[in-house]
Design a protein around this motif. Structure first.
Motif, PDB file in Angstrom:
ATOM      1  N   THR A  39      12.059   0.666   8.355  1.00 47.43           N
ATOM      2  CA  THR A  39      10.786   0.719   7.643  1.00 47.43           C
ATOM      3  C   THR A  39      10.971   1.522   6.369  1.00 47.43           C
ATOM      4  O   THR A  39      11.382   2.683   6.417  1.00 47.43           O
ATOM      5  CB  THR A  39       9.694   1.355   8.524  1.00 47.43           C
ATOM      6  N   LEU A  40      10.662   0.911   5.237  1.00 45.14           N
ATOM      7  CA  LEU A  40      10.751   1.588   3.952  1.00 45.14           C
ATOM      8  C   LEU A  40       9.428   2.224   3.565  1.00 45.14           C
ATOM      9  O   LEU A  40       9.395   3.255   2.911  1.00 45.14           O
ATOM     10  CB  LEU A  40      11.181   0.604   2.860  1.00 45.14           C
ATOM     11  N   LEU A  41       8.337   1.593   3.969  1.00 47.15           N
ATOM     12  CA  LEU A  41       7.014   2.092   3.624  1.00 47.15           C
ATOM     13  C   LEU A  41       6.005   1.489   4.580  1.00 47.15           C
ATOM     14  O   LEU A  41       6.037   0.292   4.857  1.00 47.15           O
ATOM     15  CB  LEU A  41       6.658   1.696   2.184  1.00 47.15           C
ATOM     16  N   GLU A  42       5.122   2.319   5.088  1.00 54.13           N
ATOM     17  CA  GLU A  42       4.004   1.859   5.900  1.00 54.13           C
ATOM     18  C   GLU A  42       2.829   2.755   5.552  1.00 54.13           C
ATOM     19  O   GLU A  42       2.871   3.963   5.805  1.00 54.13           O
ATOM     20  CB  GLU A  42       4.342   1.958   7.387  1.00 54.13           C
ATOM     21  N   THR A  43       1.809   2.197   4.913  1.00 51.16           N
ATOM     22  CA  THR A  43       0.707   3.011   4.432  1.00 51.16           C
ATOM     23  C   THR A  43      -0.560   2.190   4.313  1.00 51.16           C
ATOM     24  O   THR A  43      -0.513   0.961   4.259  1.00 51.16           O
ATOM     25  CB  THR A  43       1.054   3.642   3.064  1.00 51.16           C
ATOM     26  N   THR A  44      -1.683   2.866   4.272  1.00 46.84           N
ATOM     27  CA  THR A  44      -2.965   2.226   4.032  1.00 46.84           C
ATOM     28  C   THR A  44      -3.553   2.676   2.694  1.00 46.84           C
ATOM     29  O   THR A  44      -4.662   2.300   2.345  1.00 46.84           O
ATOM     30  CB  THR A  44      -3.968   2.561   5.163  1.00 46.84           C
ATOM     31  N   SER A  45      -2.771   3.500   1.948  1.00 47.74           N
ATOM     32  CA  SER A  45      -3.262   3.993   0.663  1.00 47.74           C
ATOM     33  C   SER A  45      -2.134   4.031  -0.364  1.00 47.74           C
ATOM     34  O   SER A  45      -0.957   4.041  -0.014  1.00 47.74           O
ATOM     35  CB  SER A  45      -3.864   5.394   0.823  1.00 47.74           C
ATOM     36  N   SER A  46      -2.521   4.058  -1.644  1.00 47.02           N
ATOM     37  CA  SER A  46      -1.535   4.195  -2.716  1.00 47.02           C
ATOM     38  C   SER A  46      -1.081   5.652  -2.768  1.00 47.02           C
ATOM     39  O   SER A  46      -1.630   6.513  -2.077  1.00 47.02           O
ATOM     40  CB  SER A  46      -2.144   3.762  -4.052  1.00 47.02           C
ATOM     41  N   TRP A  47      -0.091   5.955  -3.614  1.00 43.73           N
ATOM     42  CA  TRP A  47       0.478   7.308  -3.609  1.00 43.73           C
ATOM     43  C   TRP A  47      -0.501   8.377  -4.068  1.00 43.73           C
ATOM     44  O   TRP A  47      -0.308   9.546  -3.784  1.00 43.73           O
ATOM     45  CB  TRP A  47       1.799   7.372  -4.380  1.00 43.73           C
ATOM     46  N   ASN A  48      -1.584   7.998  -4.736  1.00 42.73           N
ATOM     47  CA  ASN A  48      -2.582   8.994  -5.124  1.00 42.73           C
ATOM     48  C   ASN A  48      -3.705   9.122  -4.091  1.00 42.73           C
ATOM     49  O   ASN A  48      -4.703   9.787  -4.321  1.00 42.73           O
ATOM     50  CB  ASN A  48      -3.151   8.698  -6.514  1.00 42.73           C
ATOM     51  N   GLY A  49      -3.531   8.467  -2.917  1.00 42.79           N
ATOM     52  CA  GLY A  49      -4.462   8.649  -1.809  1.00 42.79           C
ATOM     53  C   GLY A  49      -5.607   7.660  -1.730  1.00 42.79           C
ATOM     54  O   GLY A  49      -6.382   7.699  -0.777  1.00 42.79           O
ATOM     55  N   LYS A  50      -5.734   6.756  -2.695  1.00 44.81           N
ATOM     56  CA  LYS A  50      -6.832   5.786  -2.655  1.00 44.81           C
ATOM     57  C   LYS A  50      -6.491   4.659  -1.680  1.00 44.81           C
ATOM     58  O   LYS A  50      -5.363   4.178  -1.648  1.00 44.81           O
ATOM     59  CB  LYS A  50      -7.098   5.224  -4.044  1.00 44.81           C
ATOM     60  N   PRO A  51      -7.473   4.200  -0.889  1.00 49.06           N
ATOM     61  CA  PRO A  51      -7.228   3.122   0.080  1.00 49.06           C
ATOM     62  C   PRO A  51      -6.803   1.828  -0.617  1.00 49.06           C
ATOM     63  O   PRO A  51      -7.291   1.505  -1.697  1.00 49.06           O
ATOM     64  CB  PRO A  51      -8.573   2.928   0.766  1.00 49.06           C
ATOM     65  N   LEU A  52      -5.891   1.095   0.020  1.00 47.96           N
ATOM     66  CA  LEU A  52      -5.483  -0.217  -0.490  1.00 47.96           C
ATOM     67  C   LEU A  52      -6.463  -1.263   0.020  1.00 47.96           C
ATOM     68  O   LEU A  52      -6.821  -1.268   1.193  1.00 47.96           O
ATOM     69  CB  LEU A  52      -4.073  -0.556  -0.009  1.00 47.96           C
ATOM     70  N   VAL A  53      -6.893  -2.150  -0.872  1.00 48.94           N
ATOM     71  CA  VAL A  53      -7.839  -3.207  -0.525  1.00 48.94           C
ATOM     72  C   VAL A  53      -7.294  -4.512  -1.090  1.00 48.94           C
ATOM     73  O   VAL A  53      -6.969  -4.590  -2.272  1.00 48.94           O
ATOM     74  CB  VAL A  53      -9.238  -2.919  -1.129  1.00 48.94           C
ATOM     75  N   TYR A  54      -7.193  -5.531  -0.241  1.00 42.97           N
ATOM     76  CA  TYR A  54      -6.724  -6.837  -0.703  1.00 42.97           C
ATOM     77  C   TYR A  54      -7.814  -7.501  -1.528  1.00 42.97           C
ATOM     78  O   TYR A  54      -8.981  -7.492  -1.147  1.00 42.97           O
ATOM     79  CB  TYR A  54      -6.370  -7.745   0.471  1.00 42.97           C
ATOM     80  N   PRO A  55      -7.436  -8.103  -2.667  1.00 48.00           N
ATOM     81  CA  PRO A  55      -8.435  -8.829  -3.458  1.00 48.00           C
ATOM     82  C   PRO A  55      -8.860 -10.114  -2.757  1.00 48.00           C
ATOM     83  O   PRO A  55      -8.106 -10.654  -1.949  1.00 48.00           O
ATOM     84  CB  PRO A  55      -7.693  -9.141  -4.760  1.00 48.00           C
ATOM     85  N   GLN A  56     -10.061 -10.579  -3.063  1.00 50.93           N
ATOM     86  CA  GLN A  56     -10.540 -11.826  -2.469  1.00 50.93           C
ATOM     87  C   GLN A  56     -10.174 -12.987  -3.374  1.00 50.93           C
ATOM     88  O   GLN A  56     -10.090 -12.839  -4.586  1.00 50.93           O
ATOM     89  CB  GLN A  56     -12.049 -11.759  -2.262  1.00 50.93           C
ATOM     90  N   GLY A  57      -9.937 -14.137  -2.781  1.00 47.90           N
ATOM     91  CA  GLY A  57      -9.558 -15.323  -3.531  1.00 47.90           C
ATOM     92  C   GLY A  57      -8.309 -15.932  -2.927  1.00 47.90           C
ATOM     93  O   GLY A  57      -7.846 -15.520  -1.859  1.00 47.90           O
ATOM     94  N   THR A  58      -7.738 -16.919  -3.622  1.00 51.08           N
ATOM     95  CA  THR A  58      -6.521 -17.572  -3.154  1.00 51.08           C
ATOM     96  C   THR A  58      -5.346 -16.626  -3.384  1.00 51.08           C
ATOM     97  O   THR A  58      -5.057 -16.237  -4.519  1.00 51.08           O
ATOM     98  CB  THR A  58      -6.296 -18.892  -3.921  1.00 51.08           C
ATOM     99  N   ALA A  59      -4.680 -16.248  -2.306  1.00 49.03           N
ATOM    100  CA  ALA A  59      -3.612 -15.252  -2.371  1.00 49.03           C
ATOM    101  C   ALA A  59      -2.437 -15.734  -3.217  1.00 49.03           C
ATOM    102  O   ALA A  59      -2.077 -16.911  -3.212  1.00 49.03           O
ATOM    103  CB  ALA A  59      -3.125 -14.932  -0.962  1.00 49.03           C
ATOM    104  N   LYS A  60      -1.854 -14.791  -3.956  1.00 48.02           N
ATOM    105  CA  LYS A  60      -0.640 -15.045  -4.720  1.00 48.02           C
ATOM    106  C   LYS A  60       0.199 -13.772  -4.670  1.00 48.02           C
ATOM    107  O   LYS A  60      -0.255 -12.699  -5.070  1.00 48.02           O
ATOM    108  CB  LYS A  60      -0.957 -15.405  -6.156  1.00 48.02           C
ATOM    109  N   VAL A  61       1.405 -13.873  -4.143  1.00 49.52           N
ATOM    110  CA  VAL A  61       2.318 -12.745  -4.064  1.00 49.52           C
ATOM    111  C   VAL A  61       3.384 -12.945  -5.138  1.00 49.52           C
ATOM    112  O   VAL A  61       3.949 -14.034  -5.258  1.00 49.52           O
ATOM    113  CB  VAL A  61       2.970 -12.651  -2.667  1.00 49.52           C
ATOM    114  N   THR A  62       3.649 -11.900  -5.925  1.00 47.41           N
ATOM    115  CA  THR A  62       4.636 -11.963  -6.998  1.00 47.41           C
ATOM    116  C   THR A  62       5.623 -10.821  -6.828  1.00 47.41           C
ATOM    117  O   THR A  62       5.220  -9.690  -6.556  1.00 47.41           O
ATOM    118  CB  THR A  62       3.949 -11.830  -8.380  1.00 47.41           C
ATOM    119  N   ALA A  63       6.906 -11.112  -6.993  1.00 44.74           N
ATOM    120  CA  ALA A  63       7.942 -10.074  -6.951  1.00 44.74           C
ATOM    121  C   ALA A  63       8.627 -10.033  -8.309  1.00 44.74           C
ATOM    122  O   ALA A  63       9.048 -11.070  -8.830  1.00 44.74           O
ATOM    123  CB  ALA A  63       8.953 -10.381  -5.857  1.00 44.74           C
TER     124      ALA A  63
END
Length: 150
Positions: A39-63
């Motif tokens: 496991t490299l990272l497992e979290t529910t918030s960004s590094w400044n402590g704000k919760p992560l929320v998935y945007p609504q709409g058609t998903a698109k993942v970019t690397a």
């Protein structure tokens, strides 16, 4: 939103399984290392402590692979979507407008800040190389550059 999250997790799981199928099996020659996971990272918030929320709409993942030259900066910007970064080489110092700083070094993973102005700077003498995975939606920008000065 739950349906979109499930699709993203399914896509990432299938990608992982496909990659594992390319590796030799544990029952192969004695010199072959069995498949392992770390496991490299497992979290529910960004590094400044704000919760992560998935945007609504058609998903698109970019690397993206991003390379920051020694002494160079990204410029002030923000990401309207959650993103996860893994530092491959070098290091990056990320500053927020309130003066908060985070240094990310090779081998570290971080959930980047969302909707928060920040600037990345390579303080080292070698290129900083990282891969960033953005979890957005179709037609949504990954990065928005900030016009305001620090």
């Amino acid at each position: 939103m739950r349906h979109t999250t499930s699709r993203i997790l399914l896509a990432l799981s299938l990608t992982s399984l496909s990659a594992c199928s390319l590796l030799p099996s544990a029952s192969g020659p004695a010199s072959v290392t069995p498949v392992s996971a770390r496991t490299l990272l497992e979290t529910t918030s960004s590094w400044n402590g704000k919760p992560l929320v998935y945007p609504q709409g058609t998903a698109k993942v970019t690397a993206l692979e991003i390379i920051v030259a020694p002494g160079a900066e990204t410029g002030w910007h923000q990401h309207p979507v959650p993103s996860l970064a893994y530092m491959l080489e070098g290091e990056l110092e990320v500053a927020l407008r309130d003066g908060t700083r985070k240094r990310i070094r090779a081998g570290e993973a971080v959930a980047e800040v969302v909707d928060t102005d920040h600037n990345g700077r390579n303080p080292g003498s070698t290129p900083a190389r990282l891969v960033v995975f953005y979890v957005g939606t179709v037609a949504q920008p990954l990065t928005v550059h900030s016009s305001a000065r620090p």
